[in-house]
Design a protein around this motif. Sequence first.
Motif, PDB file in Angstrom:
ATOM      1  N   THR A   2     -19.249  33.270 -15.894  1.00  0.00           N
ATOM      2  CA  THR A   2     -20.393  32.819 -15.089  1.00  0.00           C
ATOM      3  C   THR A   2     -20.031  31.583 -14.276  1.00  0.00           C
ATOM      4  O   THR A   2     -20.478  31.439 -13.143  1.00  0.00           O
ATOM      5  N   ASP A   3     -19.202  30.692 -14.833  1.00  0.00           N
ATOM      6  CA  ASP A   3     -18.786  29.501 -14.078  1.00  0.00           C
ATOM      7  C   ASP A   3     -18.019  29.902 -12.822  1.00  0.00           C
ATOM      8  O   ASP A   3     -18.233  29.321 -11.751  1.00  0.00           O
ATOM      9  N   PHE A   6     -20.537  31.295 -10.283  1.00  0.00           N
ATOM     10  CA  PHE A   6     -21.314  30.242  -9.639  1.00  0.00           C
ATOM     11  C   PHE A   6     -20.471  29.515  -8.588  1.00  0.00           C
ATOM     12  O   PHE A   6     -20.931  29.247  -7.482  1.00  0.00           O
ATOM     13  N   GLU A   7     -19.236  29.193  -8.937  1.00  0.00           N
ATOM     14  CA  GLU A   7     -18.346  28.493  -8.010  1.00  0.00           C
ATOM     15  C   GLU A   7     -18.096  29.337  -6.764  1.00  0.00           C
ATOM     16  O   GLU A   7     -18.148  28.843  -5.639  1.00  0.00           O
ATOM     17  N   VAL A  26     -29.717  25.867  -6.489  1.00  0.00           N
ATOM     18  CA  VAL A  26     -30.285  26.482  -7.682  1.00  0.00           C
ATOM     19  C   VAL A  26     -29.802  27.920  -7.706  1.00  0.00           C
ATOM     20  O   VAL A  26     -30.011  28.674  -6.750  1.00  0.00           O
ATOM     21  N   THR A  28     -29.479  31.607  -9.806  1.00  0.00           N
ATOM     22  CA  THR A  28     -29.966  32.457 -10.893  1.00  0.00           C
ATOM     23  C   THR A  28     -28.930  33.543 -11.145  1.00  0.00           C
ATOM     24  O   THR A  28     -28.217  33.971 -10.246  1.00  0.00           O
ATOM     25  N   MET A  41     -30.662  33.357 -16.587  1.00  0.00           N
ATOM     26  CA  MET A  41     -29.970  32.083 -16.493  1.00  0.00           C
ATOM     27  C   MET A  41     -30.323  31.411 -15.180  1.00  0.00           C
ATOM     28  O   MET A  41     -30.427  32.060 -14.137  1.00  0.00           O
ATOM     29  N   LEU A  42     -30.490  30.090 -15.235  1.00  0.00           N
ATOM     30  CA  LEU A  42     -30.768  29.279 -14.060  1.00  0.00           C
ATOM     31  C   LEU A  42     -29.857  28.055 -14.131  1.00  0.00           C
ATOM     32  O   LEU A  42     -29.764  27.404 -15.175  1.00  0.00           O
ATOM     33  N   LYS A  43     -29.160  27.752 -13.027  1.00  0.00           N
ATOM     34  CA  LYS A  43     -28.271  26.599 -13.013  1.00  0.00           C
ATOM     35  C   LYS A  43     -28.530  25.782 -11.754  1.00  0.00           C
ATOM     36  O   LYS A  43     -28.586  26.323 -10.652  1.00  0.00           O
ATOM     37  N   VAL A  44     -28.676  24.481 -11.939  1.00  0.00           N
ATOM     38  CA  VAL A  44     -28.794  23.551 -10.824  1.00  0.00           C
ATOM     39  C   VAL A  44     -27.426  22.912 -10.667  1.00  0.00           C
ATOM     40  O   VAL A  44     -26.871  22.384 -11.628  1.00  0.00           O
ATOM     41  N   GLN A  45     -26.865  22.996  -9.454  1.00  0.00           N
ATOM     42  CA  GLN A  45     -25.492  22.549  -9.231  1.00  0.00           C
ATOM     43  C   GLN A  45     -25.390  21.814  -7.908  1.00  0.00           C
ATOM     44  O   GLN A  45     -25.986  22.223  -6.918  1.00  0.00           O
TER      45      GLN A  45
END
Length: 155
Positions: A2-3, A6-7, A26, A28, A41-45
């Motif tokens: 997942t990392d 996201f990247e 943001v 998802t 999953m939710l990530k703020v980056q």
Amino acid sequence: TTDDLFETAVEAAQKKGYVKQGDITVITAGVPLGVSGTTNMLKVQVVGHILANGEGINKQKIRGRLCVCHSKEDLVKEYQPGDIVVTQDTDNTMLNQLKTASGIVIEKGSLDAHAVTVGLSLDIPVLLNVKNATDILKTGVFVTLDCENGVIVAD
């Protein structure tokens, strides 16, 4: 992973011009990946490679070379005109270098700090309260100092 996903997503959005360094995204996703309907999953980056953060006193953004100073002697020895000066705090003995600096980063500070007065007088960006800046940042590295978002981003 997942990392990695996201990247890759953030890099693609940046290449298309949808986001820029320092923007907050943001994201998802669903785990397991590739299965429809599993968004869990939710990530703020923050976009980019943030080296440090603090409190900007203006909305200026500049790119420059760092001059990290553990002492006033370091400043005299290492400083080059146009550098972004990184130090614990500033005082009047540093004015010769600060007058030609493109920015100031200090580990301490409040709105009445010496660095703030100098930065506002010279119309250069100042970032306050950057914890461990003199340990994290290295002289000679080129960065973007973004006071609007309060970050130092690796170029």
